[in-house]
Design a protein around this motif. Structure first.
Motif, PDB file in Angstrom:
ATOM      1  N   TRP A   1       0.825  68.961 -13.792  1.00  0.00           N
ATOM      2  CA  TRP A   1       0.146  68.070 -14.737  1.00  0.00           C
ATOM      3  C   TRP A   1       1.195  67.196 -15.394  1.00  0.00           C
ATOM      4  CZ3 TRP A   1      -3.584  71.729 -17.842  1.00  0.00           C
ATOM      5  CH2 TRP A   1      -4.633  72.121 -17.017  1.00  0.00           C
TER       6      TRP A   1
ATOM      7  N   VAL B   1       6.581  59.322 -19.418  1.00  0.00           N
ATOM      8  CA  VAL B   1       5.996  60.658 -19.304  1.00  0.00           C
ATOM      9  C   VAL B   1       6.274  61.431 -20.599  1.00  0.00           C
ATOM     10  CG1 VAL B   1       6.091  62.871 -18.084  1.00  0.00           C
ATOM     11  CG2 VAL B   1       6.219  60.729 -16.797  1.00  0.00           C
ATOM     12  N   THR B   2       5.204  61.897 -21.243  1.00  0.00           N
ATOM     13  CA  THR B   2       5.387  62.676 -22.470  1.00  0.00           C
ATOM     14  C   THR B   2       5.451  64.167 -22.187  1.00  0.00           C
ATOM     15  OG1 THR B   2       3.006  62.751 -22.883  1.00  0.00           O
ATOM     16  CG2 THR B   2       4.242  60.974 -23.937  1.00  0.00           C
ATOM     17  N   HIS B   3       4.866  64.578 -21.054  1.00  0.00           N
ATOM     18  CA  HIS B   3       4.837  66.006 -20.739  1.00  0.00           C
ATOM     19  C   HIS B   3       4.632  66.179 -19.235  1.00  0.00           C
ATOM     20  CE1 HIS B   3       4.290  70.220 -21.729  1.00  0.00           C
ATOM     21  NE2 HIS B   3       3.231  70.249 -20.947  1.00  0.00           N
TER      22      HIS B   3
ATOM     23  N   ASP C   1      -7.746  60.938 -20.246  1.00  0.00           N
ATOM     24  CA  ASP C   1      -6.793  61.084 -21.350  1.00  0.00           C
ATOM     25  C   ASP C   1      -5.344  60.844 -20.910  1.00  0.00           C
ATOM     26  OD1 ASP C   1      -6.616  63.335 -19.810  1.00  0.00           O
ATOM     27  OD2 ASP C   1      -6.695  64.754 -21.469  1.00  0.00           O
ATOM     28  N   ASN C   2      -5.159  59.986 -19.895  1.00  0.00           N
ATOM     29  CA  ASN C   2      -3.825  59.629 -19.386  1.00  0.00           C
ATOM     30  C   ASN C   2      -3.076  60.825 -18.810  1.00  0.00           C
ATOM     31  OD1 ASN C   2      -3.966  56.843 -19.985  1.00  0.00           O
ATOM     32  ND2 ASN C   2      -3.612  57.338 -22.126  1.00  0.00           N
ATOM     33  N   GLN C   3      -3.811  61.754 -18.295  1.00  0.00           N
ATOM     34  CA  GLN C   3      -3.200  62.910 -17.655  1.00  0.00           C
ATOM     35  C   GLN C   3      -3.368  62.774 -16.145  1.00  0.00           C
ATOM     36  OE1 GLN C   3      -4.529  66.685 -19.055  1.00  0.00           O
ATOM     37  NE2 GLN C   3      -3.074  67.799 -17.822  1.00  0.00           N
TER      38      GLN C   3
ATOM     39  N   THR D   1      -2.969  64.717 -12.514  1.00  0.00           N
ATOM     40  CA  THR D   1      -2.856  66.007 -11.843  1.00  0.00           C
ATOM     41  C   THR D   1      -2.410  65.734 -10.415  1.00  0.00           C
ATOM     42  OG1 THR D   1      -4.636  66.933 -13.172  1.00  0.00           O
ATOM     43  CG2 THR D   1      -4.070  68.098 -11.160  1.00  0.00           C
TER      44      THR D   1
ATOM     45  N   THR E   1       1.469  64.085 -18.354  1.00  0.00           N
ATOM     46  CA  THR E   1       0.814  63.285 -19.390  1.00  0.00           C
ATOM     47  C   THR E   1       1.613  61.994 -19.560  1.00  0.00           C
ATOM     48  OG1 THR E   1       0.091  65.304 -20.491  1.00  0.00           O
ATOM     49  CG2 THR E   1      -0.036  63.258 -21.760  1.00  0.00           C
ATOM     50  N   LEU E   2       0.906  60.872 -19.447  1.00  0.00           N
ATOM     51  CA  LEU E   2       1.546  59.561 -19.535  1.00  0.00           C
ATOM     52  C   LEU E   2       1.487  59.018 -20.953  1.00  0.00           C
ATOM     53  CD1 LEU E   2      -0.032  57.987 -16.321  1.00  0.00           C
ATOM     54  CD2 LEU E   2       2.195  59.102 -16.555  1.00  0.00           C
ATOM     55  N   ASP E   3       2.524  58.306 -21.355  1.00  0.00           N
ATOM     56  CA  ASP E   3       2.572  57.654 -22.661  1.00  0.00           C
ATOM     57  C   ASP E   3       2.002  56.246 -22.500  1.00  0.00           C
ATOM     58  OD1 ASP E   3       3.235  56.257 -24.989  1.00  0.00           O
ATOM     59  OD2 ASP E   3       5.052  57.451 -25.282  1.00  0.00           O
ATOM     60  N   GLU E   4       0.784  56.080 -22.952  1.00  0.00           N
ATOM     61  CA  GLU E   4       0.074  54.813 -22.771  1.00  0.00           C
ATOM     62  C   GLU E   4       0.799  53.647 -23.440  1.00  0.00           C
ATOM     63  OE1 GLU E   4      -4.408  53.075 -23.541  1.00  0.00           O
ATOM     64  OE2 GLU E   4      -4.056  55.218 -23.622  1.00  0.00           O
TER      65      GLU E   4
END
Length: 128
Positions: free
Chosen positions: A114, A92-94, A64-66, A68, A116-119
């Motif tokens: 963690w 990076v969204t988060h 899910d584009n996360q 770690t 989260t990448l913005d695809e």
């Protein structure tokens, strides 16, 4: 008759190969369209970590584009700055600190982060 049957069999095999090749060519285009430069994104993430890859104990990309990351031998100040740097990136969204094991503020600490990448942004960068 046997000769013609062999020719028909070869002709059918050739046709099957043509169909499979066409499908694979179409699939390849779809996969290329869906892909983004993960190697480039990984390099950019690593570049934001003080000390680079030497400070990264683990780098995992989930479906899910996360991402770690487990960072090691970093001060709390370095960890804090690194997370802020991650958050400042357009792709990076988060970015979130999950856990930290610390011996003190300036001592070497282990941190799990963690990201989260913005695809869509990554694909846009790939298209450029």
């Amino acid at each position: 008759l046997v000769n013609e049957a062999d020719q028909i069999s070869v002709s059918r095999q050739i046709r099957n190969y043509e169909v499979i090749t066409a499908q694979l060519t179409e699939d390849k285009a779809v996969f290329e369209e869906m892909a983004y430069p993960m190697a480039t994104a990984a390099d950019a993430i690593i570049a934001l970590v003080p000390g680079g890859a030497a400070k990264i104990a683990s780098f995992n990309l989930l479906a899910d584009n996360q991402v770690t990351l487990v960072l090691e031998d970093m001060s709390i100040t370095e960890i804090d700055k690194t997370i802020k740097d991650f958050r400042d990136q357009e792709y990076v969204t988060h970015a979130q600190l999950i856990r930290v094991e610390s011996e003190g503020v300036e001592a070497g600490s282990l941190a799990e982060v963690w990201i989260t990448l913005d695809e869509a942004v990554l694909r846009g960068e790939a298209a450029q």
